[in-house]
Design an enzyme around this catalytic site. Structure first.
Site, PDB file in Angstrom:
ATOM      1  N   GLY A   1      13.769   2.376   1.808  1.00  0.00           N
ATOM      2  CA  GLY A   1      14.883   1.780   2.286  1.00  0.00           C
ATOM      3  C   GLY A   1      14.740   0.783   3.297  1.00  0.00           C
TER       4      GLY A   1
ATOM      5  CB  SER B   1      10.379  12.252  -6.326  1.00  0.00           C
ATOM      6  OG  SER B   1       9.587  10.986  -6.718  1.00  0.00           O
TER       7      SER B   1
ATOM      8  CB  SER C   1      13.691  -1.396  -2.925  1.00  0.00           C
ATOM      9  OG  SER C   1      12.496  -1.011  -3.630  1.00  0.00           O
TER      10      SER C   1
ATOM     11  CE  LYS D   1      15.274   5.800  -0.622  1.00  0.00           C
ATOM     12  NZ  LYS D   1      14.419   5.885  -1.639  1.00  0.00           N
TER      13      LYS D   1
ATOM     14  CB  THR E   1       3.524   0.324  -3.308  1.00  0.00           C
ATOM     15  OG1 THR E   1       4.055   0.488  -1.729  1.00  0.00           O
ATOM     16  CG2 THR E   1       1.997  -0.207  -2.978  1.00  0.00           C
TER      17      THR E   1
ATOM     18  CG  ASP F   1      16.240   9.198  -3.873  1.00  0.00           C
ATOM     19  OD1 ASP F   1      16.742   8.876  -2.817  1.00  0.00           O
ATOM     20  OD2 ASP F   1      15.304   8.649  -4.180  1.00  0.00           O
TER      21      ASP F   1
ATOM     22  CB  SER G   1       7.282   4.442  -7.425  1.00  0.00           C
ATOM     23  OG  SER G   1       7.042   5.970  -7.165  1.00  0.00           O
ATOM     24  NE  ARG G   2       5.692  -0.818 -13.381  1.00  0.00           N
ATOM     25  CZ  ARG G   2       4.811  -1.781 -13.265  1.00  0.00           C
ATOM     26  NH1 ARG G   2       4.933  -2.637 -12.284  1.00  0.00           N
ATOM     27  NH2 ARG G   2       3.680  -1.865 -13.997  1.00  0.00           N
ATOM     28  CB  ALA G   3      11.607  -1.661  -7.189  1.00  0.00           C
TER      29      ALA G   3
END
Length: 495
Positions: free
Chosen positions: A171, A267, A202, A291, A206, A259, A197-199
């Site tokens: 966030g 997650s 956002s 977020k 990373t 989410d 994770s991928r976006a």
């Protein structure tokens, strides 16, 4: 029916394409969006049907999306058979959740098993995500969902010793501390196998940022080799499939753009536990457009994370940080990667806030290690950065993952200027993120925006507030059109 490749990317969702006049569609009563079970020798796949009315697919052919093709890897000219799949065993649990009932561990396990086996459609999974939002998933359910996600994935065992990790709940645009923290921790001799994770909502995750500098789509054996060689890694969690159910949930959450706390807990922790982590630091930015919006919400989420972590014997600490404004200069994969490299290289123009956050997080993680004295972590992290050891370790990790490369630059850029003179009173992180996404991030790695302005800075009318970076003129125009009305910087006129 003869199997062909459609050449259509449906983003992880298996889809098959049949002509509306094919015998199977007529005899089985298949219509658009029907769930079909495909049999290819000993391999089966449940997919969503799209009906073709033109000549893209012949009446005796079935075309597979990239996700379906990769899952089955069919031989040339192979024939496939089709039938209606059995109803998913978890449909009852799904309906119960939609109507507000509390689910137990067996019901969550059934849901995750059906999700991973593609027995639930994206529409059904979206209903589950929506039904679990807000306060509709309690602490016990979050723990049960975490356990279910772990049960349908793989788990790593690193043997004796500590395994450190950190995660940001997100966030906050540009808050790309992970590569720096991993480099510092690994340079000090600790293990830190980072899966990222991928976006989701956002302009960059990373994994997206790391991928512009080194390969991240490593499998489990390759990931293990990197960690055994260098002590750390930064890889895409979706490829090592430690928590495949979570990857599916992320696919559903991305277009929904939200989410829930319960699903966020499951997650994050399912992947940390599956990765073999023993000590995890959670970075939680708190701000009105982050977020986590308030200290009350932050405390609630921290309690949920701590409760679930405790149930699995995981040592966890939460680091609450300022989430009122972006971090670093760049927002978008390549622009954030440039900031990371500047910090690691100790460049004179390195973003001070990104360095300070990275040092603080690395220090807090070091102080979680038994035997390390409180208050010494940040100084150790600073020394590793200043000496160049963090940079050397980062480059070594990149080489072990497949080779380092410099981040790309966007072909098109344009400045957005201040309409009035005054002091910046507030910054809307969500609007900045949307501008970067409209510019093409993260799909176009070099896209995004760059700004060094912060709350309290004084600007003059006509002064650039931020620069938009894009890989096409059309995406640049989309971003500028939105930026013209979005006003992510609230400027108060100074008397």
């Amino acid at each position: 029916m003869r199997v062909i490749r459609a050449g259509i990317d449906t983003y992880q969702q298996p889809v098959v394409y049949m002509h509306r006049d094919c015998e199977i569609c007529r005899s089985e009563g298949f219509v658009a969006m029907t769930r079909v079970q495909m049999q290819l020798g000993h391999r089966t796949l449940i997919a969503t049907l799209n009906v073709v009315v033109g000549d893209m697919v012949a009446v005796d052919e079935v075309a597979l999306s990239e996700a379906a093709w990769n899952a089955l890897a069919p031989e040339p000219g192979v024939l496939a058979s089709f039938r209606h799949p059995e109803p998913a065993a978890s449909v009852g649990a799904l309906r119960a959740k939609v109507f507000g009932e509390r689910l137990d561990e067996s019901q969550y396990l059934a849901l995750m098993q059906d999700a991973v086996a593609s027995r639930l459609s994206d529409l059904e999974l979206a209903a589950f995500v929506a039904a679990s939002a807000g306060e509709r998933m309690d602490q016990g359910e979050a723990t049960a969902l975490t356990r279910a996600m772990l049960a349908v994935g793989q788990r790593l065992d690193w043997g004796e010793g500590l395994v450190l990790d950190k995660h940001c709940v997100g966030g906050l645009p540009g808050n790309r501390t992970t590569p720096i923290v991993v480099a510092i921790i690994a340079a000090l001799g600790y293990r830190i196998p980072k899966t990222s994770s991928r976006a989701i909502t956002s302009p960059a995750g990373t994994a997206d940022t790391m991928e512009v500098m080194a390969p991240v789509a490593l499998d489990l054996p390759a990931m293990r080799r990197v960690v055994e060689r260098e002590g750390g890694c930064i890889v895409w969690g979706g490829n090592v499939r430690l928590s495949p159910a979570d990857d599916i949930m992320i696919r559903i959450q991305r277009p929904l753009d939200f989410d829930s706390d319960g699903q966020l807990v499951a997650s994050v922790l399912s992947k940390k536990i599956a990765a073999g982590s023993t000590h995890v630091l959670i970075d939680m930015p708190v701000g009105p457009t982050a977020k986590v919006r308030s200290e009350v919400a932050g405390a609630h989420l921290a309690t949920r994370l701590g409760g679930t972590a405790s149930a699995f014997g995981l040592e966890l600490d939460v680091y609450r940080s300022d989430g009122r404004q972006p971090v670093g200069v760049g927002i978008g994969p390549a622009l954030e990667a440039l900031d990371v490299l500047k910090v690691l290289r100790n460049d004179a123009d390195a973003p001070a806030d990104l360095r300070e956050r990275s040092v603080a997080l690395a220090g807090a993680l070091l102080e979680m290690v038994p035997g390390n004295a409180a208050g010494t972590g940040a100084s150790r992290a600073n020394e590793v950065l200043d000496s160049g050891r963090a940079l050397a370790k980062f480059l070594a990790i990149c080489e072990a993952q497949g080779g380092f490369r410099e981040p790309p630059h966007a072909e098109f850029t344009a400045d957005v200027t201040a309409g009035v003179s005054g002091r910046i009173a507030a910054i809307d992180n969500r609007r900045l993120a949307r501008i970067a996404k409209l510019a093409g991030a993260p799909g176009s790695p070099a896209a995004g925006l760059a700004t060094a302005l912060r709350i309290g800075h004084v600007v003059q009318r006509g002064q650039p507030l931020f620069a938009v970076h894009a890989q096409s003129r059309g995406e640049l125009a989309y971003a500028l059109e939105y930026a013209a009305t979005a006003a992510p910087f609230a400027v108060e006129e100074v008397a």
